[in-house]
Write a protein that holds these residues in place. Sequence first.
Motif, PDB file in Angstrom:
ATOM      1  N   ARG A 186       9.828  -1.322   2.692  1.00 52.34           N
ATOM      2  CA  ARG A 186      11.180  -1.776   3.003  1.00 52.34           C
ATOM      3  C   ARG A 186      11.819  -2.484   1.813  1.00 52.34           C
ATOM      4  N   GLU A 187      11.039  -2.782   0.828  1.00 52.72           N
ATOM      5  CA  GLU A 187      11.561  -3.410  -0.377  1.00 52.72           C
ATOM      6  C   GLU A 187      10.700  -2.998  -1.559  1.00 52.72           C
ATOM      7  N   ARG A 188      11.140  -3.332  -2.742  1.00 52.94           N
ATOM      8  CA  ARG A 188      10.367  -2.992  -3.937  1.00 52.94           C
ATOM      9  C   ARG A 188       9.009  -3.666  -3.878  1.00 52.94           C
ATOM     10  N   MET A 189       8.008  -2.937  -4.305  1.00 52.53           N
ATOM     11  CA  MET A 189       6.654  -3.487  -4.253  1.00 52.53           C
ATOM     12  C   MET A 189       6.171  -3.918  -5.628  1.00 52.53           C
ATOM     13  N   CYS A 190       6.144  -2.999  -6.549  1.00 57.24           N
ATOM     14  CA  CYS A 190       5.567  -3.256  -7.860  1.00 57.24           C
ATOM     15  C   CYS A 190       6.508  -2.708  -8.927  1.00 57.24           C
ATOM     16  N   GLU A 191       6.691  -3.483  -9.956  1.00 59.28           N
ATOM     17  CA  GLU A 191       7.549  -3.066 -11.062  1.00 59.28           C
ATOM     18  C   GLU A 191       6.758  -2.374 -12.173  1.00 59.28           C
ATOM     19  N   THR A 192       5.475  -2.668 -12.256  1.00 55.76           N
ATOM     20  CA  THR A 192       4.652  -2.124 -13.335  1.00 55.76           C
ATOM     21  C   THR A 192       3.342  -1.578 -12.768  1.00 55.76           C
ATOM     22  N   ALA A 193       2.684  -0.783 -13.579  1.00 54.95           N
ATOM     23  CA  ALA A 193       1.372  -0.264 -13.178  1.00 54.95           C
ATOM     24  C   ALA A 193       0.380  -1.405 -12.981  1.00 54.95           C
ATOM     25  N   GLU A 194       0.469  -2.425 -13.818  1.00 60.50           N
ATOM     26  CA  GLU A 194      -0.442  -3.565 -13.682  1.00 60.50           C
ATOM     27  C   GLU A 194      -0.233  -4.275 -12.351  1.00 60.50           C
ATOM     28  N   GLU A 195       1.020  -4.478 -11.944  1.00 60.88           N
ATOM     29  CA  GLU A 195       1.294  -5.101 -10.644  1.00 60.88           C
ATOM     30  C   GLU A 195       0.727  -4.255  -9.515  1.00 60.88           C
ATOM     31  N   MET A 196       0.855  -2.942  -9.615  1.00 57.31           N
ATOM     32  CA  MET A 196       0.320  -2.057  -8.584  1.00 57.31           C
ATOM     33  C   MET A 196      -1.190  -2.156  -8.522  1.00 57.31           C
ATOM     34  N   LEU A 197      -1.847  -2.117  -9.674  1.00 52.42           N
ATOM     35  CA  LEU A 197      -3.307  -2.191  -9.706  1.00 52.42           C
ATOM     36  C   LEU A 197      -3.833  -3.515  -9.170  1.00 52.42           C
ATOM     37  N   LYS A 198      -3.077  -4.579  -9.324  1.00 53.38           N
ATOM     38  CA  LYS A 198      -3.502  -5.896  -8.865  1.00 53.38           C
ATOM     39  C   LYS A 198      -3.025  -6.216  -7.452  1.00 53.38           C
ATOM     40  N   SER A 199      -2.323  -5.290  -6.825  1.00 53.97           N
ATOM     41  CA  SER A 199      -1.781  -5.558  -5.490  1.00 53.97           C
ATOM     42  C   SER A 199      -2.872  -5.491  -4.414  1.00 53.97           C
ATOM     43  N   MET A 231       7.128  -6.051  12.038  1.00 51.11           N
ATOM     44  CA  MET A 231       6.520  -5.369  10.903  1.00 51.11           C
ATOM     45  C   MET A 231       6.862  -6.135   9.621  1.00 51.11           C
ATOM     46  N   GLN A 232       5.901  -6.234   8.750  1.00 51.57           N
ATOM     47  CA  GLN A 232       6.128  -6.866   7.466  1.00 51.57           C
ATOM     48  C   GLN A 232       7.081  -6.009   6.647  1.00 51.57           C
ATOM     49  N   LYS A 233       7.548  -6.567   5.545  1.00 48.37           N
ATOM     50  CA  LYS A 233       8.465  -5.804   4.701  1.00 48.37           C
ATOM     51  C   LYS A 233       7.789  -4.568   4.120  1.00 48.37           C
ATOM     52  N   ASN A 234       6.557  -4.707   3.684  1.00 46.76           N
ATOM     53  CA  ASN A 234       5.759  -3.585   3.204  1.00 46.76           C
ATOM     54  C   ASN A 234       4.434  -3.629   3.942  1.00 46.76           C
ATOM     55  N   GLU A 235       4.000  -2.492   4.420  1.00 48.22           N
ATOM     56  CA  GLU A 235       2.776  -2.475   5.216  1.00 48.22           C
ATOM     57  C   GLU A 235       1.988  -1.212   4.907  1.00 48.22           C
ATOM     58  N   LEU A 236       0.681  -1.372   4.804  1.00 48.90           N
ATOM     59  CA  LEU A 236      -0.229  -0.255   4.589  1.00 48.90           C
ATOM     60  C   LEU A 236      -1.222  -0.232   5.730  1.00 48.90           C
ATOM     61  N   LYS A 237      -1.378   0.926   6.331  1.00 47.68           N
ATOM     62  CA  LYS A 237      -2.397   1.121   7.357  1.00 47.68           C
ATOM     63  C   LYS A 237      -3.239   2.314   6.952  1.00 47.68           C
ATOM     64  N   ILE A 238      -4.536   2.187   7.118  1.00 44.36           N
ATOM     65  CA  ILE A 238      -5.441   3.304   6.885  1.00 44.36           C
ATOM     66  C   ILE A 238      -5.959   3.721   8.249  1.00 44.36           C
ATOM     67  N   VAL A 239      -5.701   4.970   8.595  1.00 43.36           N
ATOM     68  CA  VAL A 239      -6.106   5.526   9.882  1.00 43.36           C
ATOM     69  C   VAL A 239      -6.971   6.738   9.582  1.00 43.36           C
ATOM     70  N   GLY A 240      -8.280   6.613   9.835  1.00 44.36           N
ATOM     71  CA  GLY A 240      -9.189   7.697   9.470  1.00 44.36           C
ATOM     72  C   GLY A 240      -9.162   7.881   7.968  1.00 44.36           C
ATOM     73  N   ASN A 241      -8.843   9.073   7.534  1.00 42.49           N
ATOM     74  CA  ASN A 241      -8.737   9.355   6.109  1.00 42.49           C
ATOM     75  C   ASN A 241      -7.290   9.519   5.670  1.00 42.49           C
ATOM     76  N   LYS A 242      -6.393   8.836   6.350  1.00 40.51           N
ATOM     77  CA  LYS A 242      -4.972   8.879   6.018  1.00 40.51           C
ATOM     78  C   LYS A 242      -4.489   7.471   5.717  1.00 40.51           C
ATOM     79  N   ALA A 243      -3.584   7.365   4.782  1.00 44.90           N
ATOM     80  CA  ALA A 243      -2.932   6.093   4.488  1.00 44.90           C
ATOM     81  C   ALA A 243      -1.462   6.242   4.835  1.00 44.90           C
ATOM     82  N   VAL A 244      -0.942   5.249   5.508  1.00 51.87           N
ATOM     83  CA  VAL A 244       0.480   5.227   5.842  1.00 51.87           C
ATOM     84  C   VAL A 244       1.058   3.982   5.187  1.00 51.87           C
ATOM     85  N   LEU A 245       2.022   4.179   4.329  1.00 49.18           N
ATOM     86  CA  LEU A 245       2.640   3.079   3.611  1.00 49.18           C
ATOM     87  C   LEU A 245       4.100   3.004   4.023  1.00 49.18           C
ATOM     88  N   TYR A 246       4.477   1.877   4.612  1.00 51.85           N
ATOM     89  CA  TYR A 246       5.859   1.632   4.994  1.00 51.85           C
ATOM     90  C   TYR A 246       6.451   0.685   3.954  1.00 51.85           C
TER      91      TYR A 246
END
Length: 119
Positions: free
Chosen positions: A18-31, A1-16
């Motif tokens: 394991r480490e920090r992903m985004c420090e700012t809203a801009e980083e999140m929006l551009k991820s 498994m990657q350090k951070n992983e997103l799977k969409i199953v049907g109409n559900k999102a599962v986000l795993y």
Amino acid sequence: MQKNELKIVGNKAVLYIRERMCETAEEMLKSDMFRMVLEHCINQLESRNSPLIGIFENKRITQAGVTNLINTLVLLEKYENHVVPHISQDRFPFSRINRFSIILWSTCTITGGILTDLL
């Protein structure tokens, strides 16, 4: 498994996370993970023939259109909404983008490791 992983199953999102992903809203929006969720939500709206798809030119969803939407959301995060139409190079109907954003945030919220409904 990657350090951070997103799977969409049907109409559900599962986000795993394991480490920090985004420090700012801009980083999140551009991820890549945000783009994946955004594209899923857009596809769901398109399959329902939602009028919110009208934010895209001729109601045609393209990769460039999604990128322009993300860039516009980044600007909306940084500046007041009445300023963005004057500084944005993208030509979204801003009266609809506000409603689109509200629906996106209220129905596509992802929290770490929790199944979350998507549209």
